[in-house]
Motif scaffolding. Structure first.
Motif, PDB file in Angstrom:
ATOM      1  N   ASP A 119     -14.651 -11.152 -12.495  1.00 13.35           N
ATOM      2  CA  ASP A 119     -15.943 -11.248 -13.158  1.00 13.35           C
ATOM      3  C   ASP A 119     -16.372  -9.845 -13.587  1.00 13.35           C
ATOM      4  N   PRO A 120     -16.745  -9.650 -14.850  1.00 12.51           N
ATOM      5  CA  PRO A 120     -17.085  -8.296 -15.331  1.00 12.51           C
ATOM      6  C   PRO A 120     -18.224  -7.639 -14.553  1.00 12.51           C
ATOM      7  N   ARG A 121     -19.231  -8.409 -14.144  1.00 10.84           N
ATOM      8  CA  ARG A 121     -20.342  -7.813 -13.385  1.00 10.84           C
ATOM      9  C   ARG A 121     -19.860  -7.308 -12.038  1.00 10.84           C
ATOM     10  N   VAL A 122     -19.001  -8.092 -11.379  1.00 14.42           N
ATOM     11  CA  VAL A 122     -18.483  -7.684 -10.070  1.00 14.42           C
ATOM     12  C   VAL A 122     -17.587  -6.467 -10.220  1.00 14.42           C
ATOM     13  N   ARG A 123     -16.756  -6.446 -11.249  1.00 11.94           N
ATOM     14  CA  ARG A 123     -15.888  -5.280 -11.481  1.00 11.94           C
ATOM     15  C   ARG A 123     -16.718  -4.032 -11.743  1.00 11.94           C
ATOM     16  N   ARG A 124     -17.763  -4.166 -12.561  1.00 11.57           N
ATOM     17  CA  ARG A 124     -18.624  -3.027 -12.860  1.00 11.57           C
ATOM     18  C   ARG A 124     -19.291  -2.515 -11.597  1.00 11.57           C
ATOM     19  N   ARG A 125     -19.800  -3.439 -10.750  1.00  8.76           N
ATOM     20  CA  ARG A 125     -20.429  -3.049  -9.496  1.00  8.76           C
ATOM     21  C   ARG A 125     -19.435  -2.332  -8.595  1.00  8.76           C
ATOM     22  N   ASN A 126     -18.207  -2.867  -8.483  1.00  9.35           N
ATOM     23  CA  ASN A 126     -17.196  -2.243  -7.630  1.00  9.35           C
ATOM     24  C   ASN A 126     -16.808  -0.856  -8.132  1.00  9.35           C
TER      25      ASN A 126
END
Length: 158
Positions: A119-126
């Motif tokens: 998920d792009p949001r999860v990747r960005r957060r990580n």
């Protein structure tokens, strides 16, 4: 429970209708998740003889237990502990239904976690959290080196 369906139809609720009151949609067999049936995977000639099948199950259990035990030991020792533990579970899953169910649950959870990780949001957060962690470690290392400097082991003054 027999629902009268041949496994190729799926009931869909429309605009808040109760399930089962919607229209039926045909689904290809390829799109359905196919799982192997539960139970022993021993050859037929072994299943036909009760004592041979029991000794086969004992052998599979002992080998699986040895592999799982080695994996547990590798959790604190060098080695791929979790990989070996799941390998032992796979050995058990060739014969025991409980291990097959645990392995199916684990595969389902791993695939769900992989989908969440993409998920792009999860990747960005990580990525943001990893960057912040690296910056904090670099600042702490810089403060340590500024305060104490680098002392190589062969240049220690007694």
């Amino acid at each position: 429970m027999n629902t009268g369906s041949n496994g190729t139809e799926v009931a869909m609720a429309i605009d808040g209708d109760r399930p089962g009151e919607g229209e039926r949609v045909t689904v290809d067999k390829d799109e359905q998740e196919t799982e192997k049936p539960l139970g022993s995977r021993a050859p037929a000639y072994i299943k036909a003889r009760k004592t041979l099948h029991l000794s086969w199950q004992v052998g599979v259990f002992v080998v699986g237990l040895a592999v799982v035990s080695a994996g547990v030991a590798m959790l604190v020792l060098p080695g791929p502990g979790w990989v070996v533990i799941f390998g032992g579970m796979a050995i058990w899953a060739t014969e025991f239904v409980w291990a097959q169910l645990v392995l199916r649950w684990t595969k389902r959870k791993v695939s769900e976690a992989a989908q969440r990780a993409l998920d792009p949001r999860v990747r960005r957060r990580n990525i943001i959290l990893t960057t912040i962690g690296v910056v904090i470690c670099a600042v702490l290392a810089g403060i340590y080196l500024w305060k104490f400097g680098i002392t190589l082991p062969w240049k220690i003054e007694s």
